[in-house]
Write a protein that holds these residues in place. Structure first.
Motif, PDB file in Angstrom:
ATOM      1  N   TYR A 151      -1.353   4.849  10.221  1.00  0.00           N
ATOM      2  CA  TYR A 151      -1.949   5.156   8.921  1.00  0.00           C
ATOM      3  C   TYR A 151      -2.607   3.917   8.327  1.00  0.00           C
ATOM      4  CZ  TYR A 151      -2.343   6.356   3.993  1.00  0.00           C
ATOM      5  OH  TYR A 151      -2.823   6.559   2.728  1.00  0.00           O
ATOM      6  N   LEU A 152      -1.935   2.782   8.451  1.00  0.00           N
ATOM      7  CA  LEU A 152      -2.484   1.526   7.929  1.00  0.00           C
ATOM      8  C   LEU A 152      -3.824   1.210   8.589  1.00  0.00           C
ATOM      9  CD1 LEU A 152      -2.312  -1.160   6.369  1.00  0.00           C
ATOM     10  CD2 LEU A 152      -0.851  -2.038   8.194  1.00  0.00           C
ATOM     11  N   GLN A 153      -3.882   1.373   9.889  1.00  0.00           N
ATOM     12  CA  GLN A 153      -5.110   1.070  10.614  1.00  0.00           C
ATOM     13  C   GLN A 153      -6.240   2.018  10.213  1.00  0.00           C
ATOM     14  OE1 GLN A 153      -5.428  -1.643  13.206  1.00  0.00           O
ATOM     15  NE2 GLN A 153      -7.404  -1.220  12.273  1.00  0.00           N
ATOM     16  N   SER A 154      -5.901   3.195   9.708  1.00  0.00           N
ATOM     17  CA  SER A 154      -6.928   4.164   9.311  1.00  0.00           C
ATOM     18  C   SER A 154      -7.479   3.903   7.912  1.00  0.00           C
ATOM     19  CB  SER A 154      -6.354   5.585   9.357  1.00  0.00           C
ATOM     20  OG  SER A 154      -5.451   5.811   8.271  1.00  0.00           O
ATOM     21  N   LEU A 155      -6.832   3.025   7.147  1.00  0.00           N
ATOM     22  CA  LEU A 155      -7.301   2.753   5.791  1.00  0.00           C
ATOM     23  C   LEU A 155      -8.671   2.091   5.844  1.00  0.00           C
ATOM     24  CD1 LEU A 155      -4.084   1.369   4.034  1.00  0.00           C
ATOM     25  CD2 LEU A 155      -5.080   3.651   3.833  1.00  0.00           C
ATOM     26  N   PRO A 156      -9.565   2.459   4.933  1.00  0.00           N
ATOM     27  CA  PRO A 156     -10.888   1.823   4.934  1.00  0.00           C
ATOM     28  C   PRO A 156     -10.799   0.348   4.586  1.00  0.00           C
ATOM     29  CG  PRO A 156     -10.565   3.164   2.951  1.00  0.00           C
ATOM     30  CD  PRO A 156      -9.413   3.461   3.857  1.00  0.00           C
ATOM     31  N   ASN A 157     -11.727  -0.409   5.125  1.00  0.00           N
ATOM     32  CA  ASN A 157     -11.848  -1.838   4.819  1.00  0.00           C
ATOM     33  C   ASN A 157     -10.567  -2.616   5.134  1.00  0.00           C
ATOM     34  OD1 ASN A 157     -14.407  -1.195   3.757  1.00  0.00           O
ATOM     35  ND2 ASN A 157     -13.522  -0.825   1.738  1.00  0.00           N
ATOM     36  N   THR A 158      -9.852  -2.177   6.160  1.00  0.00           N
ATOM     37  CA  THR A 158      -8.570  -2.784   6.515  1.00  0.00           C
ATOM     38  C   THR A 158      -8.511  -2.989   8.021  1.00  0.00           C
ATOM     39  OG1 THR A 158      -7.437  -1.715   4.656  1.00  0.00           O
ATOM     40  CG2 THR A 158      -6.057  -2.490   6.469  1.00  0.00           C
ATOM     41  N   ARG A 159      -7.926  -4.118   8.440  1.00  0.00           N
ATOM     42  CA  ARG A 159      -7.738  -4.363   9.861  1.00  0.00           C
ATOM     43  C   ARG A 159      -6.402  -5.071  10.089  1.00  0.00           C
ATOM     44  NH1 ARG A 159     -10.788  -4.349  14.373  1.00  0.00           N
ATOM     45  NH2 ARG A 159     -10.142  -5.677  16.091  1.00  0.00           N
ATOM     46  N   ILE A 160      -5.579  -4.541  10.958  1.00  0.00           N
ATOM     47  CA  ILE A 160      -4.358  -5.235  11.357  1.00  0.00           C
ATOM     48  C   ILE A 160      -4.773  -6.409  12.231  1.00  0.00           C
ATOM     49  CG2 ILE A 160      -2.208  -5.060  12.642  1.00  0.00           C
ATOM     50  CD1 ILE A 160      -2.140  -2.090  11.877  1.00  0.00           C
ATOM     51  N   THR A 161      -4.388  -7.601  11.834  1.00  0.00           N
ATOM     52  CA  THR A 161      -4.898  -8.819  12.465  1.00  0.00           C
ATOM     53  C   THR A 161      -3.750  -9.776  12.781  1.00  0.00           C
ATOM     54  OG1 THR A 161      -6.895  -8.596  11.119  1.00  0.00           O
ATOM     55  CG2 THR A 161      -6.543 -10.717  12.218  1.00  0.00           C
ATOM     56  N   GLU A 162      -3.690 -10.220  14.007  1.00  0.00           N
ATOM     57  CA  GLU A 162      -2.685 -11.216  14.396  1.00  0.00           C
ATOM     58  C   GLU A 162      -3.112 -12.602  13.925  1.00  0.00           C
ATOM     59  OE1 GLU A 162       0.135 -10.584  15.671  1.00  0.00           O
ATOM     60  OE2 GLU A 162      -0.051  -8.542  16.423  1.00  0.00           O
ATOM     61  N   GLU A 163      -2.140 -13.445  13.652  1.00  0.00           N
ATOM     62  CA  GLU A 163      -2.433 -14.825  13.288  1.00  0.00           C
ATOM     63  C   GLU A 163      -2.817 -15.629  14.524  1.00  0.00           C
ATOM     64  OE1 GLU A 163       0.080 -16.057   9.452  1.00  0.00           O
ATOM     65  OE2 GLU A 163       1.304 -15.926  11.255  1.00  0.00           O
ATOM     66  N   PHE A 197       0.865  -1.174   0.000  1.00  0.00           N
ATOM     67  CA  PHE A 197       0.000   0.000   0.000  1.00  0.00           C
ATOM     68  C   PHE A 197       0.904   1.228   0.000  1.00  0.00           C
ATOM     69  CE2 PHE A 197       0.914  -0.991   4.390  1.00  0.00           C
ATOM     70  CZ  PHE A 197       1.111   0.235   5.004  1.00  0.00           C
ATOM     71  N   ASN A 198       0.330   2.356  -0.298  1.00  0.00           N
ATOM     72  CA  ASN A 198       1.100   3.598  -0.281  1.00  0.00           C
ATOM     73  C   ASN A 198       0.910   4.295   1.054  1.00  0.00           C
ATOM     74  OD1 ASN A 198       2.024   3.220  -2.904  1.00  0.00           O
ATOM     75  ND2 ASN A 198       0.316   4.357  -3.800  1.00  0.00           N
ATOM     76  N   ALA A 199       2.016   4.678   1.684  1.00  0.00           N
ATOM     77  CA  ALA A 199       1.968   5.398   2.954  1.00  0.00           C
ATOM     78  C   ALA A 199       1.435   6.811   2.731  1.00  0.00           C
ATOM     79  CB  ALA A 199       3.355   5.432   3.585  1.00  0.00           C
ATOM     80  N   ALA A 200       1.248   7.541   3.827  1.00  0.00           N
ATOM     81  CA  ALA A 200       0.739   8.911   3.726  1.00  0.00           C
ATOM     82  C   ALA A 200       1.651   9.776   2.865  1.00  0.00           C
ATOM     83  CB  ALA A 200       0.588   9.509   5.121  1.00  0.00           C
ATOM     84  N   SER A 201       2.932   9.452   2.860  1.00  0.00           N
ATOM     85  CA  SER A 201       3.902  10.200   2.057  1.00  0.00           C
ATOM     86  C   SER A 201       3.829   9.853   0.581  1.00  0.00           C
ATOM     87  CB  SER A 201       5.316   9.909   2.560  1.00  0.00           C
ATOM     88  OG  SER A 201       5.633   8.523   2.362  1.00  0.00           O
ATOM     89  N   GLY A 202       3.086   8.795   0.260  1.00  0.00           N
ATOM     90  CA  GLY A 202       3.021   8.328  -1.116  1.00  0.00           C
ATOM     91  C   GLY A 202       4.004   7.229  -1.432  1.00  0.00           C
ATOM     92  N   GLN A 203       4.934   6.957  -0.519  1.00  0.00           N
ATOM     93  CA  GLN A 203       5.921   5.907  -0.736  1.00  0.00           C
ATOM     94  C   GLN A 203       5.284   4.531  -0.540  1.00  0.00           C
ATOM     95  OE1 GLN A 203       9.239   6.275  -1.739  1.00  0.00           O
ATOM     96  NE2 GLN A 203       8.478   8.354  -2.119  1.00  0.00           N
ATOM     97  N   THR A 229       3.380   4.593  10.494  1.00  0.00           N
ATOM     98  CA  THR A 229       2.835   3.872   9.343  1.00  0.00           C
ATOM     99  C   THR A 229       1.752   2.899   9.771  1.00  0.00           C
ATOM    100  OG1 THR A 229       5.025   4.050   8.308  1.00  0.00           O
ATOM    101  CG2 THR A 229       3.449   2.560   7.279  1.00  0.00           C
ATOM    102  N   LEU A 230       1.922   2.276  10.938  1.00  0.00           N
ATOM    103  CA  LEU A 230       0.879   1.389  11.453  1.00  0.00           C
ATOM    104  C   LEU A 230      -0.402   2.172  11.740  1.00  0.00           C
ATOM    105  CD1 LEU A 230       2.806  -1.009  13.874  1.00  0.00           C
ATOM    106  CD2 LEU A 230       1.647  -1.631  11.748  1.00  0.00           C
ATOM    107  N   ALA A 281       3.888  -6.357  10.270  1.00  0.00           N
ATOM    108  CA  ALA A 281       5.267  -6.353   9.780  1.00  0.00           C
ATOM    109  C   ALA A 281       5.305  -5.572   8.470  1.00  0.00           C
ATOM    110  CB  ALA A 281       5.765  -7.778   9.568  1.00  0.00           C
ATOM    111  N   LEU A 282       6.009  -4.426   8.464  1.00  0.00           N
ATOM    112  CA  LEU A 282       6.047  -3.523   7.319  1.00  0.00           C
ATOM    113  C   LEU A 282       7.480  -3.365   6.835  1.00  0.00           C
ATOM    114  CD1 LEU A 282       3.655  -0.745   8.704  1.00  0.00           C
ATOM    115  CD2 LEU A 282       3.058  -2.832   7.461  1.00  0.00           C
TER     116      LEU A 282
END
Length: 695
Positions: free
Chosen positions: A396-408, A66-72, A393-394, A372-373
């Motif tokens: 930002y990742l958690q703020s993305l729509p339809n996305t959830r950081i999930t442990e195995e 995915f692209n971070a807030a910086s676009g990277q 970055t985490l 893990a990023l």
């Protein structure tokens, strides 16, 4: 112990439901009186449906970015069965806390698609899926990939039913007695949990110490019979044209079987009905518009990740929980699907009114991300984000729509790592190449973050097929050089991720099928008709795109008109460095896989040109050396329901695939040899041969 877990552990020996539902809607189920809605709340039933589909034995997570807030770009992993289990359990627990009973459903195609499956076949799916606490699964086309005997073993050993109401198995000896393969499953609402009806009846019977012969009296005397919901399955009506090993199974028309099944279930007093299908999103929408009485369709087959996942370079597809008005103009059906490869979980909340009709359905697909990023596509330890960079970055990742950081789930992860992973690592063989960037594969150009040329990987594979068949080793077996090669997008099961590339990546992941290569003579008119038919069939929203053709030494431009029709232009063949237009009356030597050459997966034009005779040769490796098998013709036959299947008639001996010394993964071997000869292939730009413009 949790009641649902206890019930999942019980056998299905007390099944009361017929394993095929005849047209008369008769069943060997015990006749029951019409049930009341006494247990319903005043506002009507509410429930949660958790769903997955097309997992294709992807037990480990998939690389993604995915692209971070910086676009990277940021590189990570998504999904995998341990994450599915974690999320499904969380959704169940949250639903229970909110007073909602839940069902966990699988839309089919658990088989094929990973190295795990190539090594352990149905056995690993039995093991892993039995740990997932599923309530039911649809019968997918890839469940047939390793034969009916192994499909029967899978159905017998899983602890949830495998459903297909439009499949008549009565004449097929390998499946006729498999009780766990059946048209539908009825669930009873007991203590706010959905319990399989036959198990609820058995428990009530035991509690009241009543013999089974008096079960009818038990139901009649009940003061308040619990609420029931039915989940019925639908398999592809054209299954026989897609897979070669369907035996004596008969596949009924999807719409006909669905309406018949709904009518029968409604007559039994069941007001809440879910269709669990493996038809593709386009057919699901058509089904909803043609059948009265289906409340929800939980689908699979087209790998449709409904919702907006552009931030993951996975595109914007149709709306989640689309409402489709039924033919009666009064009710509607909610249609959902959750993508592919165990990457996401769908969660749908359904509300019914007091009359049992759907009043509301809403939810979403959620992509399951790792924490893990990494800063580059190789995902090596020295590029892993840490400190403030990781924290930001985490967030930002958690703020993305339809996305959830999930442990195995740790227990399931341990099972995979300790029981199955060692053999997998050993099976990968020699390194043949490497790449610093992912070599992506998408089925349809313009999807999954691709441009109008689509899959980079598919073009290279088509090149490998062309080169192997025109090599000095193979040419003596053929009547002349191959002019061009075509491969269907669905033959290719994964991308190639950044890093070292081993033989096993090609044979076990990218091209896992037994796919002998076929060479046959066709006219230019045949080529044009084939391209037009296969491309056009992939364009409607939600269509199954596995039949889309990629090419080598043949280029074309396809344009979707405003009315949805297809315009095919610039169809040309590369000969001696020059592009020459395809001439309808001229003959050409075409190469493809024998699966497609037989007419499967919408490539019927190739079967039609071989109906009476053909010069086709199928090539495999026998004791390490290429060998050609002459085909006499390819016949088409229809079963009792009018469904078509294709049979190859060989001139002398049939392909010995499965025998000692016979290697029928010819497409994979061609790619392996191509990479050995061109290990720096990925560093050279490939001139695109496929161009698709959408309106």
């Amino acid at each position: 112990m949790n009641l649902c877990r206890t019930l999942f552990a019980l056998s299905f020996t007390s099944v009361l439901v017929a394993c095929s539902l005849p047209n008369s809607a008769q069943s060997d189920r015990v006749s029951e009186p019409e049930l009341t809605q006494a247990a319903l709340p005043s506002a009507g039933l509410q429930l949660k449906i958790i769903h997955i589909n097309d997992t294709h034995s992807q037990f480990d997570p998939s690389p993604a970015k995915f692209n971070a807030a910086s676009g990277q770009p940021v590189y990570t992993f998504i999904g995998g069965h341990p994450r599915l289990l974690t999320e499904a359990r969380r959704l169940r627990e949250n639903a229970a806390a909110a007073g909602l009973p839940s069902l966990f459903l699988h839309g089919g195609d658990a088989f094929k698609g990973s190295a795990y499956f190539e090594l352990f076949e149905q056995k690993i799916n039995i093991d892993i899926l039995n740990r997932m606490q599923l309530d039911a699964m649809a019968l997918g086309n890839h469940e047939f990939d390793i034969g009916l005997a192994k499909l029967a073993n899978f159905a017998e050993e899983i602890n949830f039913p495998l459903l297909a109401a439009n499949v008549d198995k009565s004449a097929e000896p390998l499946l006729a007695q498999v009780k766990n393969l059946k048209p539908y499953q009825i669930f009873v609402l007991n203590d706010n949990q959905w319990v399989p009806e036959q198990q609820w009846l058995a428990a009530q019977q035991a509690e009241q110490q009543m013999p089974s012969s008096q079960r009818q009296a038990l139901l009649t005397s009940s003061a308040a019979v619990p609420v029931r919901i039915a989940v019925f399955g639908l398999a592809l009506e054209d299954m026989r044209a897609m897979v070669p090993s369907t035996g004596a199974l008969v596949f009924e028309r999807e719409i006909t079987a669905a309406q018949r099944t709904v009518d029968y279930l409604t007559q039994q007093g069941i007001q809440h009905i879910v269709a669990l299908t493996h038809l593709g999103n386009q057919r699901d929408l058509r089904l909803a518009a043609a059948v009265n009485g289906i409340d929800v369709i939980v689908g699979g087959h087209s790998h449709t990740l409904l919702g907006d996942f552009r931030q993951w370079h996975l595109g914007l597809q149709g709306p989640y929980a689309e409402r489709v008005t039924n033919p009666d103009g009064q009710q509607f059906t909610c249609v959902v699907q959750a993508g592919q490869f165990a990457q996401a979980v769908g969660a749908l909340t359904v509300k019914f009114d007091k009359q049992g009709q759907v009043s509301e359905c809403q939810g979403k697909n959620t992509l399951l991300a790792s924490k893990a990023l990494f800063g580059n596509a190789l995902r090596q330890a020295d590029s892993q984000l840490s400190g403030n960079s990781l924290t930001a970055t985490l967030a930002y990742l958690q703020s993305l729509p339809n996305t959830r950081i999930t442990e195995e789930d740790t227990t399931l992860r341990q099972v995979i790592d300790e029981v199955y992973l060692p053999a997998l690592q050993q099976a990968y063989g020699e390194q043949i190449s490497s790449t610093e960037q992912t070599i992506p594969h998408v089925r349809l150009p313009g999807t999954g973050g691709s441009d109008q040329h689509g899959s980079v990987l598919a073009g290279h594979i088509a090149d490998a097929m062309y080169n192997w068949l025109n090599s000095a080793q193979v040419q003596p077996l053929l009547a002349g050089p191959v002019d061009f090669s075509l491969i269907g997008a669905g033959n290719i099961r994964s991308s190639i991720e950044a890093g070292a590339i081993y033989e096993g990546h090609i044979r076990l992941e990218v091209l896992p099928f037994d796919a002998p290569l076929s060479v046959l003579t066709v006219t230019g008119a045949d080529v044009l008709a084939l391209l037009e038919a296969t491309i056009a069939a992939t364009l409607p929203e939600g269509a199954h795109a596995g039949k889309f053709p990629y090419s080598s030494h043949l280029r074309y431009t396809a344009t979707e008109r405003l009315d949805g029709s297809l315009q095919l232009t610039e169809v040309a063949m590369l000969r001696e460095g020059n592009w020459q237009a395809i001439v309808p009356e001229q003959q050409y030597r075409l190469a493809t896989t024998n699966y497609l050459a037989n007419g499967n997966d919408g490539w019927q034009r190739l079967q039609q040109v071989q109906q009476h005779s053909t010069d086709r040769q199928d090539l495999i490796l026998l004791n390490g050396q290429p060998k050609a098998y002459a085909v006499k013709r390819v016949l088409a036959s229809s079963d009792a329901k009018g469904q078509t299947a294709f049979q190859v008639e060989y001139a002398k001996e049939a392909l010995p695939c499965g025998n000692d010394g016979a290697d029928c993964k010819t497409a994979a071997q061609a790619m392996i040899e191509y990479l050995r000869a061109n290990p720096e292939l990925w560093h050279r730009a490939r001139t695109p041969t496929v161009t698709l413009y959408r309106n």
